[in-house]
Enzyme design. Structure first.
Site, PDB file in Angstrom:
ATOM      1  CG  ASP A 124      -0.369  -0.097   2.516  1.00  0.00           C
ATOM      2  OD1 ASP A 124       0.864  -0.207   2.591  1.00  0.00           O
ATOM      3  OD2 ASP A 124      -1.115  -0.068   3.521  1.00  0.00           O
ATOM      4  CB  SER A 125       4.592   1.709  -0.189  1.00  0.00           C
ATOM      5  OG  SER A 125       4.804   0.502  -0.899  1.00  0.00           O
ATOM      6  CD  GLU A 145       7.801  -0.415   7.685  1.00  0.00           C
ATOM      7  OE1 GLU A 145       6.832  -1.115   7.318  1.00  0.00           O
ATOM      8  OE2 GLU A 145       8.023   0.728   7.248  1.00  0.00           O
TER       9      GLU A 145
HETATM   10  O1  KIV Z   1       3.545  -1.095   1.677  1.00  0.00           O
HETATM   11  C1  KIV Z   1       4.723  -1.507   1.675  1.00  0.00           C
HETATM   12  O2  KIV Z   1       5.511  -1.244   0.760  1.00  0.00           O
HETATM   13  C2  KIV Z   1       5.157  -2.315   2.800  1.00  0.00           C
HETATM   14  C3  KIV Z   1       6.623  -2.608   2.919  1.00  0.00           C
HETATM   15  C4  KIV Z   1       7.344  -1.405   3.381  1.00  0.00           C
HETATM   16  C5  KIV Z   1       6.880  -3.782   3.773  1.00  0.00           C
HETATM   17  O3  KIV Z   1       4.371  -2.707   3.607  1.00  0.00           O
END
Ligand code: KIV
Length: 267
Positions: free
Chosen positions: A47-48, A185
């Site tokens: 969701d990044s 994380e």
């Molecule tokens: O949304 C994302 O990219 C993530 C990673 C940072 C693990 O959850």
């Protein structure tokens, strides 16, 4: 040639044999195809995407429909890697029935192989319900960006004893609920090492040291497309921001000077 697909079982075997798991995010067909071809084990449709694709400040605004769009594009580019999709904020917390419906939509409409959810015992019921429907779940503990307004900052989590103990307990809750793996994380490396040694399931770290079973980074960060984000844990493997800027500037110059297209580049 027949490709040996990465499954949740393969990840377990990798942990057992001490082979590290490589994981990166991707949000579109073309990038996913490059990653898969390069041999990445796991692709996370994170969701990044809310930050690096849509330009929001946090991961909270991205919708289930948007995640499904990104994930189905990624799946079309992948032959070998395991594709895991983040369940976006508001689609699973506090309501296990809704959580299952969201996870089913992701699996049905994208062709992905698993979902990822942030949180520990608070989401145990949702995790169990999704797994009981046959959908593999990856957990995510430590800095969980969907809770940024609760934390207030993106600093390292679980430095204090109470939070570290809760994290260890949550990791066991997720494993007992049936998760096939978890992401840790931005927590102290020693704590990540301890959790990894206690768990059967593979632990993937981001900012959690190297005594875990694998590593994940956000693709746009490790390729140097994003410039503003520079945490200590980030290693940049390229500087695509400069490379792309130079290419675009050269193109603009060539268009303005009528150097492009030349005689060989026309009909
Ligand atoms: O949304 C994302 O990219 C993530 C990673 C940072 C693990 O959850």
């Amino acid at each position: 040639m027949k490709v040996r697909k990465v499954t949740t079982h393969v990840l377990n075997e990798m942990k057992l044999h001490g082979e590290k798991i490589s994981m990166l995010t991707a949000y579109d067909y073309s990038m996913a195809k490059i990653l898969d071809n390069a041999g990445i084990d796991v692709i996370l449709v994170g969701d990044s995407a809310s930050n690096v694709m849509a330009g929001f400040d946090t991961t909270l605004p991205i919708t289930l429909d948007a995640m499904i769009y990104h994930a189905s594009s990624v799946v079309r580019g992948v032959k070998r890697a395991l594709v895991v999709v983040d369940m976006p904020f508001g689609t699973y917390q506090g309501n296990s029935k809704m959580a299952l419906q969201s996870a089913i939509r992701i699996m049905k409409e994208t062709g992905a192989h698993a979902v990822k959810m942030e949180g520990g015992e608070e989401i145990e019921e949702s995790v169990k319900r999704i797994i009981s429907a046959g959908i593999p779940v990856m957990g995510h503990l430590g800095l969980t960006p969907q809770s940024i307004y609760k934390f207030g900052t993106y600093t390292v989590r679980a430095r204090e004893k109470a939070e570290a103990e809760k994290l260890i307990n949550d990791a066991h809750v997720l494993q007992n609920a049936g998760c096939f793996s978890i992401v840790l994380e931005k927590i102290p490396a020693k704590l990540a090492e301890e959790v990894t040694s206690q768990l059967r399931m593979p632990v993937i770290g981001i900012g959690a040291g190297n005594k875990v079973d694998g590593q994940v980074l956000v693709l746009h960060d490790m390729l140097g497309i994003t410039q503003e984000f520079s945490p200590r844990f980030l290693r940049r493997y390229a500087n695509l921001f400069d490379l792309i800027t130079d290419a675009v500037r050269n193109y603009i110059d060539d268009v303005k000077s009528m150097d492009f297209p030349n005689e060989n580049e026309q009909y």
